[in-house]
Design an enzyme around this catalytic site. Sequence first.
Site, PDB file in Angstrom:
ATOM      1  N   HIS A  30       0.870  -1.143   0.005  1.00 56.55           N
ATOM      2  CA  HIS A  30      -0.214   0.057  -0.133  1.00 56.55           C
ATOM      3  C   HIS A  30       0.824   1.222  -0.166  1.00 56.55           C
ATOM      4  CE1 HIS A  30       0.791  -0.446   4.282  1.00 56.55           C
ATOM      5  NE2 HIS A  30       0.436   0.556   4.841  1.00 56.55           N
ATOM      6  N   HIS A  86       1.296   3.998   1.945  1.00 53.16           N
ATOM      7  CA  HIS A  86       1.701   4.761   3.157  1.00 53.16           C
ATOM      8  C   HIS A  86       3.499   5.008   2.997  1.00 53.16           C
ATOM      9  CE1 HIS A  86      -1.803   4.160   5.484  1.00 53.16           C
ATOM     10  NE2 HIS A  86      -2.094   5.207   4.962  1.00 53.16           N
ATOM     11  N   ASP A 111       5.811   5.008   5.030  1.00 55.09           N
ATOM     12  CA  ASP A 111       6.789   3.964   5.516  1.00 55.09           C
ATOM     13  C   ASP A 111       6.677   2.734   4.936  1.00 55.09           C
ATOM     14  OD1 ASP A 111       4.141   3.697   6.847  1.00 55.09           O
ATOM     15  OD2 ASP A 111       4.641   2.448   8.045  1.00 55.09           O
ATOM     16  N   HIS A 112       6.090   2.505   3.745  1.00 53.18           N
ATOM     17  CA  HIS A 112       5.872   1.364   2.909  1.00 53.18           C
ATOM     18  C   HIS A 112       6.704   1.587   1.592  1.00 53.18           C
ATOM     19  CE1 HIS A 112       3.940  -1.191   5.661  1.00 53.18           C
ATOM     20  NE2 HIS A 112       3.538   0.174   6.314  1.00 53.18           N
ATOM     21  N   HIS A 114      -7.358  -0.610   5.646  1.00 54.25           N
ATOM     22  CA  HIS A 114      -6.360   0.343   6.105  1.00 54.25           C
ATOM     23  C   HIS A 114      -6.001   1.633   5.097  1.00 54.25           C
ATOM     24  CE1 HIS A 114      -2.576   1.464   8.179  1.00 54.25           C
ATOM     25  NE2 HIS A 114      -2.095   1.139   6.886  1.00 54.25           N
ATOM     26  N   ASP A 134      -0.126  -3.816   6.118  1.00 59.88           N
ATOM     27  CA  ASP A 134      -0.748  -3.331   7.464  1.00 59.88           C
ATOM     28  C   ASP A 134      -2.176  -3.966   7.442  1.00 59.88           C
ATOM     29  OD1 ASP A 134       1.737  -2.161   7.936  1.00 59.88           O
ATOM     30  OD2 ASP A 134       0.936  -0.226   7.450  1.00 59.88           O
ATOM     31  N   HIS A 168       4.442  -4.454  10.614  1.00 54.83           N
ATOM     32  CA  HIS A 168       5.184  -3.700  12.131  1.00 54.83           C
ATOM     33  C   HIS A 168       5.175  -4.790  13.016  1.00 54.83           C
ATOM     34  CE1 HIS A 168       4.527   0.622  10.661  1.00 54.83           C
ATOM     35  NE2 HIS A 168       3.464  -0.053   9.885  1.00 54.83           N
TER      36      HIS A 168
END
Length: 257
Positions: free
Chosen positions: A57, A59, A61-62, A115, A134, A172
């Site tokens: 996805h 985001h 942090d990905h 998400h 996530d 995570h």
Amino acid sequence: MRKLDLHHFICRQDNYGVLVHDRVSGLTATIDAPEASAIERELERKGWKLTHILTTHHHGDHVEGNLALKKKWHAQIIGPKAEASQIPGIDLGVSGGESYDIAGREVKVIATPGHTKGHIVLYLPREELLFAGDTLFALGCGRVIEGTMSEMWASLDKLRKLPPAAVFYCGHEYTEANARFALTIEPGNEALVKRAQKIKAQRAKGEMTLPGTIGEELATNVFLRPESKEIRSLLGMSMASKADVFAEIRKRKDAFR
Ligand code: ZN
Ligand code: FE
């Protein structure tokens, strides 16, 4: 069938990195690209050359490492078509329901909106291996940010149907906090109580709590257990739908400190 080599590490603060490597073809994929420098360091440590970035996805942090890694390795980036405009460097968009092939292995794309709108997870049926991004965490699930509660429930319900022996990795290391919350929702679940103790000991030693198995989540992850009599009675929702029970648990988690 020869086994894939998996290399698992923590990066940023609490993100997981996973490298997947096939010895014969040399294929090396990173599941998401949370941090280019950490991924470079781990590639070097293993002596692997990056060929693919498999995005779950959009985001930050990905995907933050996408462009730097692509520039250096010319790696192909495969990710959710619905989020293509937010995924730097994407080469191939997939939407869920289809499969693709890496190193002769089938990778099933499962759409898991909730998400984010376009979130996908990857499942390798021969290997019984899930990369859940996530969507599903150990003892938890992702926050419902872009989708609806019922979409997220339907997404998690798809993952409940995978084989109990399937091994999963996720985005995570949130397991200890998830365990503390879970015990407020299903305190009489003995398997959960035991697992929470084990997790506490693991985290005290700085160990990773993933990968896990679907079977263990089915027994202990309250977000996957809306049928539980104990949960329903604790929430006062004995007649509610599974999606509504899930939504109530997710709302309580959002407010939990
Ligand atoms: Zn995310
Ligand atoms: Fe994340």
